[in-house]
Design a protein around this motif. Sequence first.
Motif, mmCIF file in Angstrom:
data_model
loop_
_atom_site.group_PDB
_atom_site.id
_atom_site.type_symbol
_atom_site.label_atom_id
_atom_site.label_comp_id
_atom_site.label_asym_id
_atom_site.label_seq_id
_atom_site.Cartn_x
_atom_site.Cartn_y
_atom_site.Cartn_z
ATOM 1 N N MET A 233 0.826 -1.204 0.000
ATOM 2 C CA MET A 233 0.000 0.000 0.000
ATOM 3 C C MET A 233 0.869 1.266 0.000
ATOM 4 O O MET A 233 0.626 2.180 -0.788
ATOM 5 C CB MET A 233 -0.950 0.026 1.197
ATOM 6 N N ARG B 276 -8.507 5.481 -5.713
ATOM 7 C CA ARG B 276 -7.408 4.540 -5.475
ATOM 8 C C ARG B 276 -7.422 4.038 -4.033
ATOM 9 O O ARG B 276 -7.148 2.862 -3.778
ATOM 10 C CB ARG B 276 -6.074 5.198 -5.817
ATOM 11 N N CYS B 277 -7.742 4.919 -3.089
ATOM 12 C CA CYS B 277 -7.826 4.508 -1.681
ATOM 13 C C CYS B 277 -8.947 3.501 -1.481
ATOM 14 O O CYS B 277 -8.815 2.559 -0.681
ATOM 15 C CB CYS B 277 -8.033 5.730 -0.783
ATOM 16 N N LEU C 216 -8.786 9.299 6.232
ATOM 17 C CA LEU C 216 -9.164 7.910 5.963
ATOM 18 C C LEU C 216 -8.510 7.006 6.998
ATOM 19 O O LEU C 216 -7.488 7.363 7.589
ATOM 20 C CB LEU C 216 -8.705 7.484 4.569
ATOM 21 N N LEU D 103 0.338 3.037 -3.483
ATOM 22 C CA LEU D 103 -0.597 4.146 -3.305
ATOM 23 C C LEU D 103 0.112 5.469 -3.017
ATOM 24 O O LEU D 103 -0.302 6.514 -3.510
ATOM 25 C CB LEU D 103 -1.575 3.808 -2.172
ATOM 26 N N ASN E 180 -7.159 2.940 7.545
ATOM 27 C CA ASN E 180 -6.900 1.602 7.033
ATOM 28 C C ASN E 180 -7.568 0.628 8.008
ATOM 29 O O ASN E 180 -7.145 0.524 9.157
ATOM 30 C CB ASN E 180 -5.395 1.351 6.964
ATOM 31 N N LEU F 98 -9.629 1.560 2.092
ATOM 32 C CA LEU F 98 -9.475 2.584 3.119
ATOM 33 C C LEU F 98 -10.814 3.265 3.331
ATOM 34 O O LEU F 98 -11.521 3.577 2.374
ATOM 35 C CB LEU F 98 -8.414 3.608 2.711
ATOM 36 N N TRP G 29 -8.015 0.026 -2.022
ATOM 37 C CA TRP G 29 -7.275 -0.546 -0.900
ATOM 38 C C TRP G 29 -8.176 -0.695 0.329
ATOM 39 O O TRP G 29 -7.696 -0.990 1.429
ATOM 40 C CB TRP G 29 -6.055 0.319 -0.560
#
Length: 145
Positions: A21, A103-104, A131, A25, A133, A109, A107
């Motif tokens: 990540m 994009r987040c 954000l 990212l 995780n 997020l 993942w």
Amino acid sequence: MSVTQNHTGITVADLDRSEAMFRDLFGFETISRAPRDPGTISRVIGVDGCEVEIAYMRNGTATVELLCYSAPQERGDFRPRPCDLGSLHLGFDVDDMDEMLKRCAEWSLDLLGDVVVVSAGPNKGKRIAYLRNPGDGVVLELIER
């Protein structure tokens, strides 16, 4: 005496995922990854029976240390709100907030609040978002340039 920041350490749940990540990212490059001597780590952090693997990653002058502990078995999982004492977050400048949020999402997020325009301070007029995780609770801030 000169004092400068060396790194920001983050305890993560899955070192492979976190390393990927930060690389994919946020553009970090791994500069080292290896387990550490359990006796030394236990002495440094004051917790007996520690086992950890650490990845150091760099993006420009920023360095993150990702720590993934496999022992001791009894480890806590704390997810403070950004307003709680002791809470930390990493802030990243981004060129395109909307694209970065997409994009987040890839993942997984989680957006903590809304994307807002800052009304005062050094980031006045810029859009920001917080954000988290969900895997390890790390809070990340995006600041649109």
